[in-house]
Motif scaffolding. Structure first.
Motif, PDB file in Angstrom:
ATOM      1  N   LEU A   1       0.833  -1.201   0.000  1.00 55.93           N
ATOM      2  CA  LEU A   1       0.000   0.000   0.000  1.00 55.93           C
ATOM      3  C   LEU A   1       0.870   1.255   0.000  1.00 55.93           C
ATOM      4  O   LEU A   1       0.580   2.234  -0.703  1.00 55.93           O
ATOM      5  CB  LEU A   1      -0.918   0.002   1.227  1.00 55.93           C
ATOM      6  N   GLY A   2       1.956   1.206   0.778  1.00 58.68           N
ATOM      7  CA  GLY A   2       2.860   2.345   0.827  1.00 58.68           C
ATOM      8  C   GLY A   2       3.486   2.647  -0.521  1.00 58.68           C
ATOM      9  O   GLY A   2       3.559   3.810  -0.939  1.00 58.68           O
ATOM     10  N   VAL A   3       3.917   1.615  -1.217  1.00 62.96           N
ATOM     11  CA  VAL A   3       4.516   1.796  -2.536  1.00 62.96           C
ATOM     12  C   VAL A   3       3.478   2.305  -3.528  1.00 62.96           C
ATOM     13  O   VAL A   3       3.763   3.158  -4.378  1.00 62.96           O
ATOM     14  CB  VAL A   3       5.127   0.464  -3.033  1.00 62.96           C
ATOM     15  N   SER A   4       2.250   1.787  -3.421  1.00 59.88           N
ATOM     16  CA  SER A   4       1.180   2.223  -4.316  1.00 59.88           C
ATOM     17  C   SER A   4       0.880   3.709  -4.153  1.00 59.88           C
ATOM     18  O   SER A   4       0.643   4.420  -5.141  1.00 59.88           O
ATOM     19  CB  SER A   4      -0.084   1.402  -4.045  1.00 59.88           C
ATOM     20  N   ASN A   5       0.913   4.194  -2.904  1.00 59.98           N
ATOM     21  CA  ASN A   5       0.604   5.600  -2.638  1.00 59.98           C
ATOM     22  C   ASN A   5       1.824   6.512  -2.761  1.00 59.98           C
ATOM     23  O   ASN A   5       1.663   7.741  -2.819  1.00 59.98           O
ATOM     24  CB  ASN A   5       0.008   5.754  -1.237  1.00 59.98           C
ATOM     25  N   ASN A   6       3.011   5.911  -2.782  1.00 63.82           N
ATOM     26  CA  ASN A   6       4.245   6.705  -2.875  1.00 63.82           C
ATOM     27  C   ASN A   6       5.177   6.099  -3.929  1.00 63.82           C
ATOM     28  O   ASN A   6       6.266   5.622  -3.598  1.00 63.82           O
ATOM     29  CB  ASN A   6       4.945   6.752  -1.506  1.00 63.82           C
ATOM     30  N   PRO A   7       4.762   6.096  -5.166  1.00 62.12           N
ATOM     31  CA  PRO A   7       5.550   5.418  -6.214  1.00 62.12           C
ATOM     32  C   PRO A   7       6.921   6.047  -6.452  1.00 62.12           C
ATOM     33  O   PRO A   7       7.795   5.392  -7.033  1.00 62.12           O
ATOM     34  CB  PRO A   7       4.664   5.553  -7.466  1.00 62.12           C
ATOM     35  N   ASP A   8       7.113   7.280  -6.023  1.00 63.89           N
ATOM     36  CA  ASP A   8       8.397   7.953  -6.254  1.00 63.89           C
ATOM     37  C   ASP A   8       9.424   7.667  -5.164  1.00 63.89           C
ATOM     38  O   ASP A   8      10.568   8.107  -5.263  1.00 63.89           O
ATOM     39  CB  ASP A   8       8.191   9.469  -6.354  1.00 63.89           C
ATOM     40  N   SER A   9       9.024   6.959  -4.110  1.00 65.54           N
ATOM     41  CA  SER A   9       9.943   6.663  -3.016  1.00 65.54           C
ATOM     42  C   SER A   9      10.807   5.453  -3.376  1.00 65.54           C
ATOM     43  O   SER A   9      10.362   4.306  -3.291  1.00 65.54           O
ATOM     44  CB  SER A   9       9.172   6.395  -1.716  1.00 65.54           C
ATOM     45  N   LEU A  10      12.040   5.728  -3.772  1.00 59.95           N
ATOM     46  CA  LEU A  10      12.961   4.654  -4.163  1.00 59.95           C
ATOM     47  C   LEU A  10      13.263   3.742  -2.978  1.00 59.95           C
ATOM     48  O   LEU A  10      13.290   2.515  -3.115  1.00 59.95           O
ATOM     49  CB  LEU A  10      14.251   5.260  -4.711  1.00 59.95           C
ATOM     50  N   GLN A  11      13.483   4.320  -1.814  1.00 64.33           N
ATOM     51  CA  GLN A  11      13.827   3.524  -0.636  1.00 64.33           C
ATOM     52  C   GLN A  11      12.693   2.564  -0.270  1.00 64.33           C
ATOM     53  O   GLN A  11      12.930   1.388   0.018  1.00 64.33           O
ATOM     54  CB  GLN A  11      14.124   4.449   0.552  1.00 64.33           C
TER      55      GLN A  11
ATOM     56  N   GLY B   1      10.405   1.422  -2.292  1.00 62.50           N
ATOM     57  CA  GLY B   1      10.323   0.419  -3.347  1.00 62.50           C
ATOM     58  C   GLY B   1      11.349  -0.686  -3.156  1.00 62.50           C
ATOM     59  O   GLY B   1      11.038  -1.876  -3.322  1.00 62.50           O
ATOM     60  N   LEU B   2      12.575  -0.307  -2.787  1.00 67.83           N
ATOM     61  CA  LEU B   2      13.617  -1.302  -2.553  1.00 67.83           C
ATOM     62  C   LEU B   2      13.285  -2.184  -1.356  1.00 67.83           C
ATOM     63  O   LEU B   2      13.481  -3.408  -1.384  1.00 67.83           O
ATOM     64  CB  LEU B   2      14.966  -0.597  -2.335  1.00 67.83           C
ATOM     65  N   PHE B   3      12.767  -1.562  -0.306  1.00 68.51           N
ATOM     66  CA  PHE B   3      12.398  -2.325   0.884  1.00 68.51           C
ATOM     67  C   PHE B   3      11.291  -3.329   0.559  1.00 68.51           C
ATOM     68  O   PHE B   3      11.342  -4.494   0.958  1.00 68.51           O
ATOM     69  CB  PHE B   3      11.937  -1.371   1.989  1.00 68.51           C
ATOM     70  N   TYR B   4      10.290  -2.863  -0.192  1.00 64.50           N
ATOM     71  CA  TYR B   4       9.167  -3.734  -0.544  1.00 64.50           C
ATOM     72  C   TYR B   4       9.632  -4.909  -1.416  1.00 64.50           C
ATOM     73  O   TYR B   4       9.225  -6.057  -1.209  1.00 64.50           O
ATOM     74  CB  TYR B   4       8.087  -2.940  -1.262  1.00 64.50           C
ATOM     75  N   ASN B   5      10.480  -4.630  -2.386  1.00 59.24           N
ATOM     76  CA  ASN B   5      10.965  -5.694  -3.262  1.00 59.24           C
ATOM     77  C   ASN B   5      11.771  -6.730  -2.488  1.00 59.24           C
ATOM     78  O   ASN B   5      11.670  -7.941  -2.746  1.00 59.24           O
ATOM     79  CB  ASN B   5      11.818  -5.097  -4.384  1.00 59.24           C
ATOM     80  N   SER B   6      12.574  -6.278  -1.532  1.00 55.68           N
ATOM     81  CA  SER B   6      13.346  -7.214  -0.699  1.00 55.68           C
ATOM     82  C   SER B   6      12.422  -8.069   0.148  1.00 55.68           C
ATOM     83  O   SER B   6      12.625  -9.282   0.303  1.00 55.68           O
ATOM     84  CB  SER B   6      14.312  -6.432   0.201  1.00 55.68           C
ATOM     85  N   LEU B   7      11.391  -7.426   0.678  1.00 51.80           N
ATOM     86  CA  LEU B   7      10.422  -8.149   1.504  1.00 51.80           C
ATOM     87  C   LEU B   7       9.668  -9.182   0.678  1.00 51.80           C
ATOM     88  O   LEU B   7       9.476 -10.332   1.105  1.00 51.80           O
ATOM     89  CB  LEU B   7       9.445  -7.145   2.129  1.00 51.80           C
ATOM     90  N   LYS B   8       9.256  -8.785  -0.509  1.00 48.83           N
ATOM     91  CA  LYS B   8       8.515  -9.706  -1.375  1.00 48.83           C
ATOM     92  C   LYS B   8       9.396 -10.890  -1.784  1.00 48.83           C
ATOM     93  O   LYS B   8       8.936 -12.032  -1.872  1.00 48.83           O
ATOM     94  CB  LYS B   8       8.030  -8.965  -2.619  1.00 48.83           C
ATOM     95  N   LEU B   9      10.679 -10.604  -2.024  1.00 47.83           N
ATOM     96  CA  LEU B   9      11.615 -11.678  -2.385  1.00 47.83           C
ATOM     97  C   LEU B   9      11.741 -12.668  -1.230  1.00 47.83           C
ATOM     98  O   LEU B   9      11.769 -13.897  -1.439  1.00 47.83           O
ATOM     99  CB  LEU B   9      12.970 -11.086  -2.724  1.00 47.83           C
ATOM    100  N   ALA B  10      11.793 -12.150   0.006  1.00 50.80           N
ATOM    101  CA  ALA B  10      11.883 -13.031   1.182  1.00 50.80           C
ATOM    102  C   ALA B  10      10.643 -13.892   1.302  1.00 50.80           C
ATOM    103  O   ALA B  10      10.722 -15.099   1.644  1.00 50.80           O
ATOM    104  CB  ALA B  10      12.085 -12.187   2.428  1.00 50.80           C
ATOM    105  N   LEU B  11       9.471 -13.320   1.028  1.00 46.74           N
ATOM    106  CA  LEU B  11       8.231 -14.099   1.092  1.00 46.74           C
ATOM    107  C   LEU B  11       8.192 -15.172  -0.005  1.00 46.74           C
ATOM    108  O   LEU B  11       7.746 -16.307   0.245  1.00 46.74           O
ATOM    109  CB  LEU B  11       7.028 -13.161   0.957  1.00 46.74           C
ATOM    110  N   ASP B  12       8.647 -14.806  -1.189  1.00 46.07           N
ATOM    111  CA  ASP B  12       8.656 -15.788  -2.287  1.00 46.07           C
ATOM    112  C   ASP B  12       9.564 -16.968  -1.951  1.00 46.07           C
ATOM    113  O   ASP B  12       9.236 -18.125  -2.237  1.00 46.07           O
ATOM    114  CB  ASP B  12       9.125 -15.106  -3.574  1.00 46.07           C
ATOM    115  N   ARG B  13      10.704 -16.654  -1.342  1.00 46.86           N
ATOM    116  CA  ARG B  13      11.623 -17.744  -0.970  1.00 46.86           C
ATOM    117  C   ARG B  13      11.019 -18.608   0.129  1.00 46.86           C
ATOM    118  O   ARG B  13      11.195 -19.831   0.151  1.00 46.86           O
ATOM    119  CB  ARG B  13      12.946 -17.152  -0.484  1.00 46.86           C
ATOM    120  N   GLN B  14      10.292 -17.963   1.047  1.00 46.45           N
ATOM    121  CA  GLN B  14       9.674 -18.713   2.130  1.00 46.45           C
ATOM    122  C   GLN B  14       8.624 -19.666   1.597  1.00 46.45           C
ATOM    123  O   GLN B  14       8.500 -20.803   2.046  1.00 46.45           O
ATOM    124  CB  GLN B  14       9.051 -17.729   3.134  1.00 46.45           C
ATOM    125  N   GLU B  15       7.852 -19.184   0.591  1.00 45.36           N
ATOM    126  CA  GLU B  15       6.850 -20.060  -0.004  1.00 45.36           C
ATOM    127  C   GLU B  15       7.492 -21.228  -0.764  1.00 45.36           C
ATOM    128  O   GLU B  15       6.984 -22.340  -0.783  1.00 45.36           O
ATOM    129  CB  GLU B  15       5.967 -19.240  -0.968  1.00 45.36           C
TER     130      GLU B  15
END
Length: 299
Positions: free
Chosen positions: A273-283, A285-299
């Motif tokens: 939600l944060g990335v969706s509302n703040n698409p210009d925030s590079l930091q 975006g990077l945090f979200y992508n890292s988090l999503k990668l961790a979830l994908d690996r967990q699955e």
């Protein structure tokens, strides 16, 4: 990004100053202008640069000055036309905004010729001092100028002088107890100084008086979190986001709470939600992508 542009420009000016030291008499006006800038006399610096014979140096120096201190120069010009409390406040605001843009805590290795860390610290202190001088004029003309007094407290906070900021906020609330921003700032500072109960109640009062103030909810959320009321804290952070979807720190605060519980799924939802509302925030975006990668690996 603008702060880093300023950082690069300041380095360029310093290097230009060092180069000027080797060019003999031709560098006199340039060096004088730099000294006037360091002393905070920007109008005199501009007059000096406009008197440089070399057209290229004249144009570059004047443009650099306007790039760095244009808002201050404009505020100074306005005071000459209308020396009011509001005009002095605008000048102080311009000084303060510029001081906040100067890099702080940057890891720079000093050397014998170019100690940028010391240079930036001196510039920040000079700008803050000039802002205070302008605020003295503003409150002298209008003692109950809330904006000027609020800015005075904010500068004391920036200078890491919380006791002085508290004194200013307390004095304002004696004659104007209706401004929630003073309650928020005073409550936060008192809480940080160890007066936990008083600080919390002041911020709760601000939220009650101004329920649409996102920063009041965010501050109260931080206080609840520090006092161990995690559920109440998350509620306040959620309210912050509802009022201000671009309040990036509120997303991080909720995410940290979920991460502490090892709840990666809800953390991912919040940050999405944060990335969706703040698409210009590079930091973010990077945090979200890292988090999503961790979830994908967990699955």
């Amino acid at each position: 990004m603008k702060k880093y542009s300023l950082y690069v420009m300041l380095i360029g000016m310093m290097l230009c100053n060092l180069t000027a030291c080797t060019t003999g008499k031709k560098s006199g006006p340039l060096q004088k202008g730099r000294r006037l800038e360091e002393d905070g006399d920007y109008t005199a610096a501009l007059r000096n640069y406009r008197g440089i014979n070399d057209e290229e140096f004249r144009q570059i120096s004047s443009n650099n000055l306007y790039y760095l201190y244009g808002d201050i120069l404009e505020a100074m010009a306005a005071i000459k036309d209308e020396p009011s409390s509001e005009q002095y406040y605008q000048l102080a605001q311009a000084y303060y905004a510029k001081a906040e843009m100067i890099p702080e805590g940057t890891e720079i290795a000093p050397n014998a010729e170019l100690d940028l860390h010391a240079y930036f610290a001196h510039q920040r202190e000079q700008l803050q001092t000039n802002a205070m001088k302008a605020l003295d004029k503003a409150t002298e003309l209008q003692p109950d100028n809330d904006e000027a007094l609020l800015l005075e407290g904010m500068i004391y906070e920036a200078k890491d002088e919380p006791e002085k900021a508290i004194t200013v906020y307390e004095e304002v609330l004696q004659f104007n107890p209706e401004n929630p921003e003073f309650f928020v700032r005073l409550g936060r500072l008192l809480h940080e100084q160890g007066q936990f109960e008083i600080g919390r109640k002041l911020v709760e009062q601000a939220v009650a008086d101004a329920p649409d103030n996102a920063e009041a909810h965010f501050t109260l959320g931080n206080i609840y979190g520090e006092q161990g009321s995690e559920h109440l804290a998350i509620e306040e952070f959620h309210q912050t986001i509802c009022l201000d979807p671009h309040h990036i720190e509120a997303y991080y605060s909720i995410a940290r709470s979920f991460l502490a519980q090892n709840n990666l799924i809800d953390t991912e939802r919040v940050m999405r939600l944060g990335v969706s509302n703040n698409p210009d925030s590079l930091q973010m975006g990077l945090f979200y992508n890292s988090l999503k990668l961790a979830l994908d690996r967990q699955e």
